[in-house]
Design a protein around this motif. Structure first.
Motif, PDB file in Angstrom:
ATOM      1  N   THR A 274      -6.733  -1.105 -14.788  1.00  0.00           N
ATOM      2  CA  THR A 274      -7.196  -0.377 -13.606  1.00  0.00           C
ATOM      3  C   THR A 274      -6.247  -0.618 -12.440  1.00  0.00           C
ATOM      4  O   THR A 274      -5.962  -1.765 -12.084  1.00  0.00           O
ATOM      5  CB  THR A 274      -8.613  -0.834 -13.221  1.00  0.00           C
ATOM      6  N   TRP A 275      -5.771   0.473 -11.847  1.00  0.00           N
ATOM      7  CA  TRP A 275      -4.871   0.414 -10.691  1.00  0.00           C
ATOM      8  C   TRP A 275      -5.507   1.130  -9.519  1.00  0.00           C
ATOM      9  O   TRP A 275      -6.307   2.054  -9.712  1.00  0.00           O
ATOM     10  CB  TRP A 275      -3.532   1.061 -11.020  1.00  0.00           C
ATOM     11  N   ARG A 276      -5.186   0.699  -8.304  1.00  0.00           N
ATOM     12  CA  ARG A 276      -5.667   1.359  -7.108  1.00  0.00           C
ATOM     13  C   ARG A 276      -4.492   1.974  -6.374  1.00  0.00           C
ATOM     14  O   ARG A 276      -3.402   1.405  -6.320  1.00  0.00           O
ATOM     15  CB  ARG A 276      -6.363   0.348  -6.166  1.00  0.00           C
ATOM     16  N   LEU A 277      -4.716   3.145  -5.777  1.00  0.00           N
ATOM     17  CA  LEU A 277      -3.723   3.778  -4.927  1.00  0.00           C
ATOM     18  C   LEU A 277      -4.078   3.464  -3.477  1.00  0.00           C
ATOM     19  O   LEU A 277      -5.187   3.765  -3.027  1.00  0.00           O
ATOM     20  CB  LEU A 277      -3.682   5.293  -5.165  1.00  0.00           C
ATOM     21  N   VAL A 278      -3.135   2.864  -2.751  1.00  0.00           N
ATOM     22  CA  VAL A 278      -3.409   2.359  -1.415  1.00  0.00           C
ATOM     23  C   VAL A 278      -2.340   2.870  -0.468  1.00  0.00           C
ATOM     24  O   VAL A 278      -1.142   2.874  -0.793  1.00  0.00           O
ATOM     25  CB  VAL A 278      -3.407   0.804  -1.398  1.00  0.00           C
ATOM     26  N   TRP A 279      -2.789   3.319   0.724  1.00  0.00           N
ATOM     27  CA  TRP A 279      -1.846   3.697   1.763  1.00  0.00           C
ATOM     28  C   TRP A 279      -1.232   2.444   2.365  1.00  0.00           C
ATOM     29  O   TRP A 279      -1.929   1.476   2.670  1.00  0.00           O
ATOM     30  CB  TRP A 279      -2.536   4.487   2.867  1.00  0.00           C
ATOM     31  N   ALA A 280       0.064   2.463   2.575  1.00  0.00           N
ATOM     32  CA  ALA A 280       0.751   1.393   3.302  1.00  0.00           C
ATOM     33  C   ALA A 280       1.185   1.951   4.640  1.00  0.00           C
ATOM     34  O   ALA A 280       2.237   2.543   4.768  1.00  0.00           O
ATOM     35  CB  ALA A 280       1.960   0.902   2.509  1.00  0.00           C
TER      36      ALA A 280
END
Length: 281
Positions: A274-280
């Motif tokens: 499981t991976w998360r997409l995160v704004w940087a």
């Protein structure tokens, strides 16, 4: 003393009575008061005063008495550190001061009252200390440096050349190294904390992820296998200013994702899980 108006490049020295005049100061100004060092100058800390309202009459600033933080630094074996440097930074990051370690002792003087973070810089063979949080001046501090260990291993496979390996630890920067021709890799010495090894083969489009490792568990054996593609599109991406970066995150691992001008993105290969997409931002 010298009073400086931040942002206006305007300064003036105090007279013998400690008075100073700064003409044409904005209604709301930020002032910095400091000592021009000379032989026999008083040993006072600098003072920064934010948002001082300008009005008729005199503004009275009371300079605080200097404070100090003293202490001892022990290396990884418990012996006094002979070579190194200790730095102190206010918890809000507005002040910085460093001093050398002499025979295991250090003294940071001329500090403003407040709470400081301490950090030790020393040769890697002595270990490394995490920042010491919120140390009050006047306290005698003992800093113990933790031992360091090499992170080493080998990438298995027919052609390891070109493979990149990264060592991820929560809350720390992730160094990366290129695998040598014989498949081996080595990172700079690190503390014995849980970490994750991530390897990527750009030629074969394969990868590997080993979690829950400690440097003392090595040397490690890594084998890259086919991963999974992660792709999508960010709506209204072209309208965002500035455009944020996108990260693919799993535990301490943070993989940068390239986003096209139309908002489409793709991770060519990622390990199963499981991976998360995160704004940087």
């Amino acid at each position: 003393w010298v009073m400086h108006c931040i942002g206006r490049q305007q300064s003036a020295e105090t007279d013998a009575q400690g008075k100073v005049l700064l003409p044409s100061v904005p209604r709301s100004a930020e002032l910095h008061v400091f000592t021009e060092w000379h032989e026999g100058a008083p040993d006072f800390p600098d003072v920064r005063v934010d948002q001082v309202p300008a009005r008729d009459g005199a503004l009275v600033l009371r300079m605080p008495e200097p404070v100090a933080i003293e202490g001892t630094v022990l290396d990884a074996s418990g012996q006094l550190l002979r070579v190194g440097e200790v730095s102190a930074t206010l918890v809000d990051g507005t002040a910085f001061q460093a001093t050398d370690v002499e025979d295991g002792r250090f003294c940071l003087g001329r500090l403003n009252p407040g709470r400081y973070r301490l950090r030790v810089n020393a040769p890697t063979s002595f270990g490394r200390g995490d920042p010491i949080e919120a140390v009050a001046p006047g306290r005698d501090v003992v800093i113990h440096l933790a031992p360091l260990f090499d992170v080493t291993g080998r990438v298995l496979g027919a052609n390891p050349e070109g493979i990149v390996v990264q060592w991820f630890v929560q809350g720390a920067q992730a160094p990366q190294v290129h695998v040598t021709r014989d498949g081996s890799f080595r990172f700079a010495p690190a503390r014995d904390r849980p970490g994750t090894l991530y390897a990527f083969d750009p030629h074969a489009g394969s990868c590997a992820l080993l979690e829950g490792l400690r440097p003392t568990d090595g040397p490690f054996e890594v084998r890259c296998v086919a991963g999974h593609r992660i792709a999508g599109r960010i709506l209204a991406y072209a309208d965002r200013t500035p455009r944020p970066r996108l990260l693919c995150v799993r535990g301490p691992v943070k993989l940068a994702v390239r986003v096209q001008p139309d908002g489409s993105f793709e991770v060519p290969t990622a390990p199963s899980g499981t991976w998360r997409l995160v704004w940087a931002l």
